[in-house]
Motif scaffolding. Structure first.
Motif, PDB file in Angstrom:
ATOM      1  N   ARG A  34       0.832  -1.205   0.000  1.00 21.59           N
ATOM      2  CA  ARG A  34       0.000   0.000   0.000  1.00 21.59           C
ATOM      3  C   ARG A  34       0.862   1.250   0.000  1.00 21.59           C
ATOM      4  O   ARG A  34       0.555   2.225  -0.674  1.00 21.59           O
ATOM      5  N   ASP A  38       0.793   4.326  -2.652  1.00 24.53           N
ATOM      6  CA  ASP A  38       0.505   5.688  -2.218  1.00 24.53           C
ATOM      7  C   ASP A  38       1.553   6.687  -2.682  1.00 24.53           C
ATOM      8  O   ASP A  38       1.263   7.869  -2.817  1.00 24.53           O
ATOM      9  N   THR A  62      -8.554   0.008  -0.748  1.00 28.11           N
ATOM     10  CA  THR A  62      -7.884   1.260  -1.108  1.00 28.11           C
ATOM     11  C   THR A  62      -7.213   1.203  -2.473  1.00 28.11           C
ATOM     12  O   THR A  62      -6.828   2.230  -3.013  1.00 28.11           O
ATOM     13  N   PRO A 113      -4.397   2.965  -6.862  1.00 23.99           N
ATOM     14  CA  PRO A 113      -5.260   3.354  -5.753  1.00 23.99           C
ATOM     15  C   PRO A 113      -6.613   3.841  -6.249  1.00 23.99           C
ATOM     16  O   PRO A 113      -6.778   4.187  -7.430  1.00 23.99           O
TER      17      PRO A 113
END
Length: 137
Positions: A34, A38, A62, A113
């Motif tokens: 993740r 990001d 996400t 994302p």
């Protein structure tokens, strides 16, 4: 019987410890994946285009892995056409186009994302009437 009881008393906590360690390792790997998503640079859209974005697919989701883009550069697209197939650990689904026109840019990536643009769509040009077509009233 005492031997089995002794083995159980020693083995059960070890199995529990192994499960906890495996769970922590998996959580760390998911966290790192993740974090990598990001920090990915967000592409800028060409002028006059609208993005078909990665929508939220559920609570706690996400990001998703793009399995296949169904539209390519120059393809016509209508609202509701399947733009991409994506996969998460919870669901595999098709992402519909939210705008109509011509695909002007494609943003590829393995994992994207929520909100990340998948396609940039420019409005289709209006074709002029042909000479033998009667004008509409």
């Amino acid at each position: 019987m005492r031997l089995l009881h002794a083995l159980w008393n020693i083995g059960a906590p070890l199995v529990g410890l192994a499960v906890m360690i495996a769970s922590a390792i998996g959580a760390r790997r998911r966290h790192l994946a993740r974090a990598a998503v990001d920090t990915r640079p967000w592409p800028s859209l060409p002028d006059g285009t609208t993005a078909v974005e990665m929508p939220p697919l559920g609570k706690g989701v996400t990001s998703a892995t793009v399995v296949r883009l169904m539209k390519h550069l120059g393809d016509p697209v209508q609202v509701g056409d399947v733009a991409a197939e994506v996969s998460t650990d919870k669901v595999d689904t098709e992402i519909p186009a939210t705008t109509a026109g011509t695909v002007d840019a494609v943003f590829e990536g393995d994992e994207v994302p929520v909100g990340f643009p998948l396609l940039a769509v420019s409005p289709s040009a209006v074709l002029p009437h042909l000479a033998d077509d009667p004008p509409s009233a």
